[in-house]
Design an enzyme around this catalytic site. Structure first.
Site, short mmCIF file in Angstrom:
data_model
loop_
_atom_site.label_atom_id
_atom_site.label_comp_id
_atom_site.label_asym_id
_atom_site.label_seq_id
_atom_site.Cartn_x
_atom_site.Cartn_y
_atom_site.Cartn_z
N ARG A 122 52.44 21.42 33.40
CA ARG A 122 52.38 21.94 32.01
C ARG A 122 51.05 22.59 31.67
O ARG A 122 50.66 22.68 30.52
CB ARG A 122 52.70 20.85 30.99
CG ARG A 122 54.07 20.27 31.14
CD ARG A 122 54.63 19.75 29.83
NE ARG A 122 55.98 19.29 30.03
CZ ARG A 122 56.29 18.05 30.37
NH1 ARG A 122 55.34 17.16 30.52
NH2 ARG A 122 57.54 17.70 30.54
N LYS A 144 47.19 37.46 29.91
CA LYS A 144 48.60 37.76 30.20
C LYS A 144 48.85 37.43 31.66
O LYS A 144 48.18 37.96 32.55
CB LYS A 144 48.89 39.24 29.97
CG LYS A 144 49.15 39.58 28.53
CD LYS A 144 49.67 41.01 28.43
CE LYS A 144 49.86 41.41 26.99
NZ LYS A 144 50.24 42.84 26.87
P1 NAD Z 1 47.07 44.48 43.86
O1 NAD Z 1 46.74 43.14 43.41
O2 NAD Z 1 48.36 44.69 44.57
O3 NAD Z 1 45.88 45.03 44.77
C1 NAD Z 1 45.99 46.32 45.34
C2 NAD Z 1 45.79 46.29 46.86
O4 NAD Z 1 44.41 46.12 47.14
C3 NAD Z 1 46.50 45.14 47.57
O5 NAD Z 1 46.99 45.63 48.80
C4 NAD Z 1 45.38 44.14 47.85
O6 NAD Z 1 45.63 43.35 48.96
C5 NAD Z 1 44.21 45.04 48.04
N1 NAD Z 1 42.90 44.51 47.70
C6 NAD Z 1 42.55 43.78 46.63
N2 NAD Z 1 41.22 43.64 46.56
C7 NAD Z 1 40.72 44.27 47.64
C8 NAD Z 1 39.40 44.49 48.12
N3 NAD Z 1 38.34 44.08 47.43
N4 NAD Z 1 39.24 45.16 49.28
C9 NAD Z 1 40.32 45.64 49.96
N5 NAD Z 1 41.58 45.49 49.54
C10 NAD Z 1 41.77 44.81 48.39
O7 NAD Z 1 47.12 45.53 42.65
P2 NAD Z 1 46.19 45.78 41.39
O8 NAD Z 1 46.20 47.24 41.21
O9 NAD Z 1 44.93 45.05 41.43
O10 NAD Z 1 47.05 45.10 40.21
C11 NAD Z 1 48.30 45.59 39.83
C12 NAD Z 1 49.03 44.51 39.07
O11 NAD Z 1 48.29 44.13 37.91
C13 NAD Z 1 50.40 44.93 38.58
O12 NAD Z 1 51.34 43.95 38.92
C14 NAD Z 1 50.23 45.00 37.08
O13 NAD Z 1 51.42 44.73 36.38
C15 NAD Z 1 49.19 43.96 36.83
N6 NAD Z 1 48.44 44.11 35.57
C16 NAD Z 1 48.33 43.04 34.77
C17 NAD Z 1 47.63 43.13 33.59
C18 NAD Z 1 47.44 41.91 32.72
O14 NAD Z 1 46.93 42.03 31.62
N7 NAD Z 1 47.80 40.74 33.19
C19 NAD Z 1 47.01 44.32 33.23
C20 NAD Z 1 47.14 45.42 34.10
C21 NAD Z 1 47.87 45.30 35.26
N1 GLY Z 2 47.15 45.12 29.95
C1 GLY Z 2 47.60 44.96 28.61
C2 GLY Z 2 47.16 43.72 27.94
O1 GLY Z 2 46.46 42.90 28.51
O2 GLY Z 2 47.47 43.52 26.81
#
Ligand code: NAD
Ligand code: GLY
Length: 370
Positions: A122, A144
């Site tokens: 939880r 989020k």
């Molecule tokens: P990701 O986590 O898939 O990372 C991208 C790629 O980079 C992966 O292949 C990973 O293994 C690699 N990688 C990560 N760090 C590295 C490093 N330092 N060196 C080499 N390779 C590395 O993608 P992302 O673009 O970081 O995140 C995308 C996700 O984030 C989506 O699912 C999206 O919906 C989410 N997101 C969430 C929020 C939120 O507020 N929670 C906001 C924006 C995006």
């Molecule tokens: N990435 C949108 C939010 O955190 O609200």
């Protein structure tokens, strides 16, 4: 040099520490949060290879024992299968209510690990160690968390704030250029939605920042996080203003669904294209000048980023199918589409009940240009 941005959320307030050497110094940074000197790390296989050992050594130097699980890299990991694997593993590792989970990686790991922490016993605390530009400027901050469903992106999740964010700028050195530029899509978004001066700063410094200038990178992360923290502090659960952070995302989520959440279109690439389409839609509605979308596209192009639907390889469905995918967006209220539109660069607002006919026209023209 280290920068600190506070996320002022009362009892759930936390710091985002931005700088170099934070992974190696993680033991010192995290120790004050721990009830016992043991943490569980969730990461992905790519990140594990590059940054897990330095993290574990840094934790050990602070007297903290660690166990780690590396999940497969990529957006497909953010689903029930890997989520349940992660939660079961955390239970197997006997992570207790007062323990802390560490999320080492990009937005995929941060979102999944944060959600696992939200539901485990939880709710346990977690620390974000974002290693992509996208995660440092956006997903690690604001609480989020969640995973994707077959019905759409991020449809299963919870608000669960981290206890600390350590954004080690040095980890960006190993990030492939494509992933770096995808993260830059979220950086530009901040300028476009609420800070024209920041957009101008990016027009001036974007190229040097992408080329590897650490001081500029740290400054871009600081300014982005400062803006996000302020918005989240005013509207943690997205009753209003926080929706502005979704500029470009209604288009982006439909495009990600249409391309199968994979290598064809990374999330940040979809955000950049989505921002350009949101500006185009706003111009069509007479809300902003015709020059505004051109200026946005010009900067994205100059950075070598995906800017238009024409930049997405392979087949795309038609405008009506894309509109249908948008109807799954979390911003839909009573079946009406809500978009983030703009009155100019840095002047975004939430638009209720946008005429789907205009959106269809913008999409049809963008599809015809492919
Ligand atoms: P990701 O986590 O898939 O990372 C991208 C790629 O980079 C992966 O292949 C990973 O293994 C690699 N990688 C990560 N760090 C590295 C490093 N330092 N060196 C080499 N390779 C590395 O993608 P992302 O673009 O970081 O995140 C995308 C996700 O984030 C989506 O699912 C999206 O919906 C989410 N997101 C969430 C929020 C939120 O507020 N929670 C906001 C924006 C995006
Ligand atoms: N990435 C949108 C939010 O955190 O609200």
């Amino acid at each position: 040099m280290r920068q600190v941005v506070e996320v002022p959320l009362g009892k759930r307030a936390y710091e985002v520490r931005i700088g170099e050497g934070l992974i190696e110094g993680a033991g010192r940074e995290i120790a004050p949060l721990l009830a016992r000197p043991r943490v569980a790390v969730l990461t992905d296989e790519n990140v594990a290879e590059l940054h897990l050992e330095p993290l574990r050594a840094g934790l050990a130097a602070g007297g903290i024992e660690s166990v780690a699980l590396a999940l497969p890299p990529g957006e497909a990991t953010k689903g029930w299968e890997q989520f349940s694997r992660a939660v079961e593993w955390l239970l197997e590792q006997k992570v207790e209510r007062r323990d802390v989970v560490l999320a080492l990686g990009g937005g995929v790991i941060g979102d999944l690990a944060g959600f696992a922490a939200a539901v485990l016993r939880r709710g346990v605390r977690f620390v974000q160690l974002p290693t992509t530009l996208l995660a440092q400027v956006d997903s690690s901050v604001g609480g989020k968390t969640g995973i994707n469903s077959a019905h759409g992106k991020n449809l299963i999740g919870a608000f669960h704030q981290p206890s600390l964010v350590l954004a080690d700028i040095g980890t960006l050195d190993t990030l492939p250029r494509r992933d770096f530029l995808a993260g830059y899509g979220e950086v530009v978004k901040y300028g476009l939605l609420g800070d024209e001066a920041f957009f101008e700063w990016l027009e001036e410094h974007g190229a040097a920042l992408a080329a590897g200038d650490r001081a500029l990178r740290a400054e871009a992360v600081r300014r982005s996080v400062r803006m996000k923290a302020a918005i989240v502090a005013r509207d943690e659960h997205e009753a209003g203003e926080r929706a502005l952070l979704n500029l470009g995302h209604t288009f982006c989520h439909a495009l990600e669904a249409a391309t199968g959440y994979g290598e064809r279109l990374l999330h940040g690439e979809g955000v950049a294209i989505g921002c350009a389409l949101a500006f185009e839609t706003s111009a069509r509605l007479g809300l902003c000048s015709q020059e505004a979308p051109s200026r946005v596209r010009q900067h994205l192009r100059a950075m070598g980023m995906k800017t238009d639907l024409a930049d997405i390889e392979g087949e795309l469905p038609g405008a009506d199918a894309l509109l249908a995918l948008m109807a799954q967006d979390k911003k839909v209220v009573d079946g009406r589409l809500r978009f983030i539109l703009v009155r100019g660069i840095g002047r975004a607002f939430v638009a209720d009940d946008v005429d789907p006919g205009i959106v269809r026209m913008v999409l049809e023209e963008a599809l015809a240009a492919r």
